[in-house]
Design a protein around this motif. Structure first.
Motif, PDB file in Angstrom:
ATOM      1  N   THR A  22      33.044  33.402  43.600  1.00 42.41           N
ATOM      2  CA  THR A  22      34.177  32.660  44.148  1.00 42.41           C
ATOM      3  C   THR A  22      34.904  31.858  43.075  1.00 42.41           C
ATOM      4  OG1 THR A  22      32.701  30.836  44.756  1.00 42.41           O
ATOM      5  CG2 THR A  22      33.171  32.493  46.444  1.00 42.41           C
ATOM      6  N   GLY A  23      34.204  31.499  41.990  1.00 41.73           N
ATOM      7  CA  GLY A  23      34.840  30.744  40.916  1.00 41.73           C
ATOM      8  C   GLY A  23      35.496  31.611  39.867  1.00 41.73           C
ATOM      9  N   PHE A  24      35.263  32.926  39.927  1.00 46.43           N
ATOM     10  CA  PHE A  24      35.838  33.815  38.916  1.00 46.43           C
ATOM     11  C   PHE A  24      37.369  33.828  38.974  1.00 46.43           C
ATOM     12  CE2 PHE A  24      31.789  36.625  39.063  1.00 46.43           C
ATOM     13  CZ  PHE A  24      31.127  35.677  38.317  1.00 46.43           C
ATOM     14  N   LYS A  25      37.910  33.630  40.196  1.00 44.98           N
ATOM     15  CA  LYS A  25      39.366  33.692  40.340  1.00 44.98           C
ATOM     16  C   LYS A  25      40.070  32.554  39.602  1.00 44.98           C
ATOM     17  CE  LYS A  25      39.128  33.847  44.832  1.00 44.98           C
ATOM     18  NZ  LYS A  25      39.552  33.949  46.257  1.00 44.98           N
ATOM     19  N   LEU A  26      39.319  31.518  39.243  1.00 47.15           N
ATOM     20  CA  LEU A  26      39.911  30.381  38.530  1.00 47.15           C
ATOM     21  C   LEU A  26      39.936  30.582  37.025  1.00 47.15           C
ATOM     22  CD1 LEU A  26      38.133  27.511  40.526  1.00 47.15           C
ATOM     23  CD2 LEU A  26      40.347  28.575  40.999  1.00 47.15           C
ATOM     24  N   VAL A  27      39.284  31.627  36.536  1.00 50.46           N
ATOM     25  CA  VAL A  27      39.179  31.837  35.091  1.00 50.46           C
ATOM     26  C   VAL A  27      40.508  32.294  34.505  1.00 50.46           C
ATOM     27  CG1 VAL A  27      38.042  33.174  33.276  1.00 50.46           C
ATOM     28  CG2 VAL A  27      36.716  32.325  35.232  1.00 50.46           C
ATOM     29  N   CYS A  28      41.064  33.358  35.053  1.00 50.98           N
ATOM     30  CA  CYS A  28      42.333  33.882  34.563  1.00 50.98           C
ATOM     31  C   CYS A  28      42.930  34.795  35.623  1.00 50.98           C
ATOM     32  CB  CYS A  28      42.150  34.639  33.245  1.00 50.98           C
ATOM     33  SG  CYS A  28      41.072  36.086  33.370  1.00 50.98           S
ATOM     34  N   LYS A  29      44.186  35.168  35.458  1.00 55.45           N
ATOM     35  CA  LYS A  29      44.867  36.024  36.420  1.00 55.45           C
ATOM     36  C   LYS A  29      44.222  37.398  36.501  1.00 55.45           C
ATOM     37  CE  LYS A  29      49.402  33.814  36.081  1.00 55.45           C
ATOM     38  NZ  LYS A  29      50.841  34.010  35.756  1.00 55.45           N
TER      39      LYS A  29
END
Length: 416
Positions: A22-29
């Motif tokens: 769920t936190g991967f989407k905050l890493v980069c587009k």
């Protein structure tokens, strides 16, 4: 790592638990695009399909934490604590927001969502995922049923939560408020649809006259709610209401008698969900030619056509004991061969294999291969409460427990 293609990133990320992803989407587009793609979802489910269990707990309708029994720390979700702790902390936040108004969980769905009611003048309810803490607030508007909003309403009306999933994607949900007082074959429901954002008051017509007194939580499966009831002939039945039926455009009701009504049974009748089906288990006594009894442990599942399919029939040794003191608790939602019993004499939780009858006695927070078993032996209040509820189950047949299961994928709550 900059040279990795998107398919390689997807293969790496798909092997990690849902809670981390769920936190991967905050890493980069790029990562956000990967995680939200149908390809990633299918890859994730495929990578975790060999994990035969996921996170689940058996919740009490009156007591959230600790759970009666639960499994967590599984590969699919990677949680380091039980579902009850997530729910408890979520409720605490809502109580603080509403200045410690009573906040309670009123319903559980089969896609990992819960329905929360706030006992305040605002008449607020929430559809929420207690793990991701995603939450949708819903106000209860007119038309309101007679007696709603009064102290007595909780004894006259019951909540339910159903969902509509197509090809593994959660498209919508309905919040149901059902009148417990059956009037012949008529049942009143107040229904909120996420797809319209509106409430409607509907009268459902049952195929038979039923009697349901203080029912336990309904089990939510595939857009339907299932209750235990009694027919006018005093036969135990399952009442199923499909709130997403497409055949007639209206709600469809079905009454299914239990498959062993004409036989002697040892367990109080109860049902449990298992991978999209409603399961039923009991020990049935069959009279042999010589007059002796042959005890068979039978497991059925309710088919969509409205009949019970016999899944297994065995004769485990523990069913032959003269001092049979076991009460059924639940069946593992991800492992159909594992069921849980409560021994009134030992005051312990036991699991057993439905095929060979092997019993295992569980201790508090006992580790297992696919998770962790939790029973509240270290909490005297919870243990006393649990025992009282089981006594009611054994005497009057009321079921106060409901399995809360996290699915193999994190469903986002639809918003209008």
């Amino acid at each position: 790592m900059d040279s990795f293609t998107e398919d390689l990133w997807a293969m790496v990320l798909a092997r990690l638990p849902i809670k981390i992803s769920t936190g991967f989407k905050l890493v980069c587009k790029q990562w956000k695009s990967i995680v939200e793609s149908p390809f990633f979802k299918n890859l994730f489910i495929s990578a975790h399909q060999k994990s035969h269990s996921s996170t689940w707990s058996l919740m009490s309708r009156f007591y959230v934490d600790p759970e009666i029994v639960g499994h967590y720390q599984c590969d699919t979700w990677g949680l380091d604590r039980s579902l009850g702790s997530f729910i408890k902390s979520f409720l605490a936040d809502k109580q603080q927001k509403y200045k410690y108004q009573q906040v309670s969980v009123e319903a559980y769905s089969d896609v990992g969502l819960i329905l929360i009611h706030v006992a305040s003048s605002d008449r607020v309810i929430y559809v929420a995922n207690p793990v991701s803490r995603e939450c949708v607030e819903i106000l209860i508007h007119d038309p309101l049923p007679t007696g709603f909003g009064t102290y007595e309403y909780s004894f006259l009306w019951q909540w339910g939560l159903v969902t509509r999933t197509v090809n593994g994607v959660l498209l919508g949900y309905k919040v149901i408020l059902i009148d417990k007082l059956l009037r012949d074959t008529k049942l009143n429901c107040l229904i909120y649809s996420s797809e319209t954002g509106l409430w409607s008051l509907e009268t459902l017509h049952l195929p038979h006259s039923l009697f349901i007194r203080h029912p336990g939580y309904p089990i939510s499966l595939n857009g339907s709610l299932h209750w235990l009831g009694m027919s006018t002939e005093h036969h135990k039945v399952v009442l199923s209401i499909d709130f997403y039926t497409t055949s007639t455009g209206s709600v469809q009701c079905r009454v299914t008698p239990f498959p062993d009504l004409e036989k002697i049974t040892m367990f109080t009748r109860f049902c449990t969900p298992f991978q999209g089906f409603l399961m039923y288990m009991n020990i049935v006594s069959v009279t042999k030619v010589d007059g002796s009894l042959d005890n068979k442990l039978c497991v059925w599942r309710l088919m969509s056509e409205g009949y019970w399919q016999l899944m297994s029939e065995t004769s485990p040794a523990f069913t032959l004991t003269d001092n049979f003191d076991y009460l059924p608790v639940t069946v593992n939602p991800f492992d159909a061969k594992t069921a849980y019993l409560w021994s009134m004499k030992q005051e312990r939780l036991l699991s057993f294999d439905v095929y060979n009858g092997k019993l295992v006695i569980h201790n508090q927070c006992e580790g297992s291969g696919d998770g962790r078993t939790v029973i509240p032996v270290n909490d005297p209040r919870a243990m006393i409460f649990f025992k009282r509820l089981l006594e009611r189950v054994s005497v009057v047949g009321e079921n106060y427990f409901i399995p809360f299961v996290l699915p193999q994928w994190l469903h986002r709550i639809p918003k209008r």
